[in-house]
Scaffold this active site. Sequence first.
Site, mmCIF file in Angstrom:
data_model
loop_
_atom_site.group_PDB
_atom_site.id
_atom_site.type_symbol
_atom_site.label_atom_id
_atom_site.label_comp_id
_atom_site.label_asym_id
_atom_site.label_seq_id
_atom_site.Cartn_x
_atom_site.Cartn_y
_atom_site.Cartn_z
ATOM 1 N N ASP A 66 0.818 -1.206 0.000
ATOM 2 C CA ASP A 66 0.000 0.000 0.000
ATOM 3 C C ASP A 66 0.855 1.260 0.000
ATOM 4 O O ASP A 66 2.089 1.187 0.126
ATOM 5 C CB ASP A 66 -0.959 -0.012 1.206
ATOM 6 C CG ASP A 66 -0.279 -0.412 2.508
ATOM 7 O OD1 ASP A 66 0.965 -0.448 2.550
ATOM 8 O OD2 ASP A 66 -0.976 -0.689 3.490
ATOM 9 N N ASP A 135 -7.766 -2.284 14.290
ATOM 10 C CA ASP A 135 -9.154 -2.528 13.884
ATOM 11 C C ASP A 135 -9.268 -3.735 12.951
ATOM 12 O O ASP A 135 -10.305 -3.967 12.340
ATOM 13 C CB ASP A 135 -9.756 -1.278 13.217
ATOM 14 C CG ASP A 135 -9.009 -0.877 11.940
ATOM 15 O OD1 ASP A 135 -8.023 -1.545 11.568
ATOM 16 O OD2 ASP A 135 -9.419 0.113 11.309
ATOM 17 N N HIS A 137 -7.428 -4.309 10.192
ATOM 18 C CA HIS A 137 -7.148 -4.118 8.757
ATOM 19 C C HIS A 137 -5.848 -4.803 8.352
ATOM 20 O O HIS A 137 -4.936 -4.977 9.169
ATOM 21 C CB HIS A 137 -7.168 -2.631 8.363
ATOM 22 C CG HIS A 137 -6.016 -1.800 8.818
ATOM 23 N ND1 HIS A 137 -6.126 -0.799 9.745
ATOM 24 C CD2 HIS A 137 -4.712 -1.806 8.453
ATOM 25 C CE1 HIS A 137 -4.957 -0.215 9.919
ATOM 26 N NE2 HIS A 137 -4.072 -0.821 9.154
ATOM 27 N N GLU A 142 -9.634 -1.294 5.271
ATOM 28 C CA GLU A 142 -10.338 -0.986 6.517
ATOM 29 C C GLU A 142 -11.595 -1.852 6.629
ATOM 30 O O GLU A 142 -12.029 -2.462 5.643
ATOM 31 C CB GLU A 142 -10.713 0.502 6.523
ATOM 32 C CG GLU A 142 -9.513 1.451 6.486
ATOM 33 C CD GLU A 142 -8.767 1.549 7.820
ATOM 34 O OE1 GLU A 142 -8.834 0.599 8.629
ATOM 35 O OE2 GLU A 142 -8.090 2.571 8.046
HETATM 36 C C1 GLP Z 1 -0.509 0.415 8.567
HETATM 37 C C2 GLP Z 1 -0.108 -0.406 7.361
HETATM 38 C C3 GLP Z 1 -0.422 -1.870 7.578
HETATM 39 C C4 GLP Z 1 0.124 -2.302 8.918
HETATM 40 C C5 GLP Z 1 -0.553 -1.536 10.015
HETATM 41 C C6 GLP Z 1 -0.063 -1.913 11.397
HETATM 42 O O1 GLP Z 1 -1.841 0.776 8.558
HETATM 43 N N1 GLP Z 1 -0.734 0.030 6.158
HETATM 44 O O2 GLP Z 1 0.156 -2.625 6.513
HETATM 45 O O3 GLP Z 1 -0.088 -3.669 9.089
HETATM 46 O O4 GLP Z 1 -0.259 -0.164 9.820
HETATM 47 O O5 GLP Z 1 1.049 -1.147 11.717
HETATM 48 P P1 GLP Z 1 2.142 -1.518 12.772
HETATM 49 O O6 GLP Z 1 2.843 -2.701 12.222
HETATM 50 O O7 GLP Z 1 3.036 -0.326 12.834
HETATM 51 O O8 GLP Z 1 1.425 -1.801 14.024
#
Ligand code: GLP
Length: 259
Positions: A66, A135, A137, A142
């Site tokens: 992404d 949440d 995702h 989302e």
């Molecule tokens: C972002 C990314 C996701 C990731 C999520 C969790 O939203 N787009 O790919 O899994 O954050 O982030 P973290 O790994 O920093 O907790």
Amino acid sequence: MAEIVIVADAAAAGAVVADEIARLVRSQPDAVLGLATGSTPVPVYAALPSRLAGVDVSRVRGFALDEYVGLDPDHPESYRSVITREVVEPLGLDPERVSVPDGSLNGIEHAGDDYERALVDAGGVDLQLLGIGTDGHIGFNEPGSSFASLTRVKTLTRQTREDNARFFDSVEDVPRHCITQGLGTILRARHLVLLAFGKGKAEAVAAAVEGPVTASLPASAIQLHPHATVVVDEAAASDLRFGDYYRYTFANKPAWQGL
Ligand code: GLP
């Protein structure tokens, strides 16, 4: 269902997953890696250079999940910059072979289709790394995202923008839109490896793995995948109902199976 691997901490998870990636690249020098951003995959990326020392990575391909929309690609927190800094440079990958969805406003209307085509042309992703949002995702899909969705523009929830505000000066600086591989795109990868660390992820992990398959919890889509592995530390595993069974299963797994 997914295979659940419960390890002591993030470093141990990084080691287990980096071993698997190194095994893949050694046996398939043109492997296509699905790259995740956020803090979760960092221990994997940190463990990889030593395991890939002396391995030819010149043909490895990478696709990020992404990107933020409208953020300068040179901004230090654009996912293009993060992937370059954390993956491409330390591993010595060919930058031309590592793609990130194009979040620039110019051409955004066809950027999703272009990315889907590039993924198909590359032969699809062999191993897809995934984090999980609080949440539920994955990528930036989302709650409510269709299980058939492909790469497209999405609106970030307030929760996700607050979670990601730590990478920016303030929550107001976090872009409101993103372009993300869809759940349908992610499910096409041949092996999904979802990582999660810390108590803050425990509820989302339990819902994704043991709860109902529902678009309201996008990570539950991994239950539909024939080869999904979930690697969590003890804290992220703390809400799992069948934790003891997962530990027993992994402890008795034949070594030849790999992850
Ligand atoms: C972002 C990314 C996701 C990731 C999520 C969790 O939203 N787009 O790919 O899994 O954050 O982030 P973290 O790994 O920093 O907790």
